[in-house]
Scaffold this motif. Sequence first.
Motif, PDB file in Angstrom:
ATOM      1  N   LEU A   1      38.167  27.488   8.314  1.00 27.62           N
ATOM      2  CA  LEU A   1      38.480  28.858   7.934  1.00 27.62           C
ATOM      3  C   LEU A   1      39.849  29.192   8.490  1.00 27.62           C
ATOM      4  N   SER A   2      40.385  30.339   8.125  1.00 31.29           N
ATOM      5  CA  SER A   2      41.649  30.814   8.680  1.00 31.29           C
ATOM      6  C   SER A   2      41.369  31.665   9.909  1.00 31.29           C
ATOM      7  N   ALA A   3      42.158  31.445  10.957  1.00 32.31           N
ATOM      8  CA  ALA A   3      42.003  32.229  12.186  1.00 32.31           C
ATOM      9  C   ALA A   3      43.086  33.296  12.309  1.00 32.31           C
ATOM     10  N   GLN A   4      43.717  33.649  11.209  1.00 33.45           N
ATOM     11  CA  GLN A   4      44.786  34.645  11.261  1.00 33.45           C
ATOM     12  C   GLN A   4      44.258  36.028  11.621  1.00 33.45           C
ATOM     13  N   HIS A   5      43.004  36.305  11.279  1.00 28.82           N
ATOM     14  CA  HIS A   5      42.422  37.613  11.572  1.00 28.82           C
ATOM     15  C   HIS A   5      41.274  37.422  12.563  1.00 28.82           C
ATOM     16  N   SER A   6      41.350  38.136  13.673  1.00 25.87           N
ATOM     17  CA  SER A   6      40.362  37.928  14.731  1.00 25.87           C
ATOM     18  C   SER A   6      38.954  38.298  14.283  1.00 25.87           C
TER      19      SER A   6
ATOM     20  N   MET B   1      40.210  24.446  17.208  1.00 22.00           N
ATOM     21  CA  MET B   1      41.572  23.912  17.137  1.00 22.00           C
ATOM     22  C   MET B   1      42.202  24.320  15.818  1.00 22.00           C
ATOM     23  N   VAL B   2      43.439  24.779  15.855  1.00 21.80           N
ATOM     24  CA  VAL B   2      44.099  25.278  14.652  1.00 21.80           C
ATOM     25  C   VAL B   2      45.406  24.539  14.408  1.00 21.80           C
TER      26      VAL B   2
ATOM     27  N   ASN C   1      44.928  27.579  10.433  1.00 26.09           N
ATOM     28  CA  ASN C   1      43.668  27.138   9.839  1.00 26.09           C
ATOM     29  C   ASN C   1      42.871  26.385  10.903  1.00 26.09           C
ATOM     30  N   VAL C   2      41.594  26.703  11.023  1.00 23.08           N
ATOM     31  CA  VAL C   2      40.746  26.012  11.991  1.00 23.08           C
ATOM     32  C   VAL C   2      40.440  24.620  11.460  1.00 23.08           C
TER      33      VAL C   2
ATOM     34  N   ASN D   1      45.309  16.689  17.766  1.00 26.60           N
ATOM     35  CA  ASN D   1      46.693  17.003  17.391  1.00 26.60           C
ATOM     36  C   ASN D   1      46.819  18.455  16.937  1.00 26.60           C
ATOM     37  N   ALA D   2      46.157  19.343  17.663  1.00 23.94           N
ATOM     38  CA  ALA D   2      46.145  20.761  17.307  1.00 23.94           C
ATOM     39  C   ALA D   2      47.458  21.430  17.694  1.00 23.94           C
ATOM     40  N   TYR D   3      47.782  22.459  16.957  1.00 25.95           N
ATOM     41  CA  TYR D   3      48.947  23.293  17.291  1.00 25.95           C
ATOM     42  C   TYR D   3      48.588  24.286  18.393  1.00 25.95           C
ATOM     43  N   ALA D   4      47.381  24.818  18.333  1.00 23.39           N
ATOM     44  CA  ALA D   4      46.931  25.827  19.292  1.00 23.39           C
ATOM     45  C   ALA D   4      45.408  25.828  19.323  1.00 23.39           C
ATOM     46  N   ILE D   5      44.855  26.600  20.257  1.00 25.65           N
ATOM     47  CA  ILE D   5      43.402  26.656  20.390  1.00 25.65           C
ATOM     48  C   ILE D   5      42.933  28.100  20.523  1.00 25.65           C
ATOM     49  N   LEU D   6      41.665  28.304  20.226  1.00 26.81           N
ATOM     50  CA  LEU D   6      40.952  29.544  20.527  1.00 26.81           C
ATOM     51  C   LEU D   6      39.707  29.149  21.301  1.00 26.81           C
ATOM     52  N   MET D   7      39.404  29.891  22.336  1.00 29.72           N
ATOM     53  CA  MET D   7      38.232  29.589  23.144  1.00 29.72           C
ATOM     54  C   MET D   7      37.139  30.596  22.827  1.00 29.72           C
TER      55      MET D   7
END
Length: 202
Positions: A75-80, A103-104, A109-110, A139-145
Amino acid sequence: MILAQVQQFYESLGHHPRHELDTFQRYFPHDYSLNEIDDETAQAFIAHNPVANQALLLGINIGQQVIKARRPQLLSAQHSATFGHFAQKEIGGQAQEQLCVAMVDTQLNVIGWEVVFVGTLTQVTASPREIFQRALKANAYAILMVHNHPSGNVHPSAHDLSFSQKLFQLGKTMNLPLLDSFIVSQQDYWSMVENQQLERLA
């Protein structure tokens, strides 16, 4: 040319590679020839050494498929809110605390979701090392926990805040940013960025 790898392939099978390499080069004089193999050429090449040559072409085909493979976008993580509702469905109803990392890619995109730790009814002990290892491997660009509160109260504890802030600072140092830290229950979610408890990264 990929001749060194082809030579290694034949040597690993116990073949003297010189003759085999000559045959290979006759059928596939350029690297790009391997992307244009028709069935007649393949069968003619296989006939020279049926077992080894068929195995070689299968290996090349597998390699071509691996190169084309991409992690699926969950999914997209652009919107919390979108991500928070996704995380609720994944672990909001669990009876034990779980800590997950999403991982995004650069488009947010997740591309990966992994349970990193499972704890008791009231707490989970997490290691930043394990979290960042998962992200680096993907090889993620960023993460959300994300972690859940089985009690249903999604407000962060002092430990939740300090641990998230620690990960945030480590992520900036490693150039692997923590974009947000979520707490979820079956009914609700809490975003630390939405609630100004973590810096919103551009």
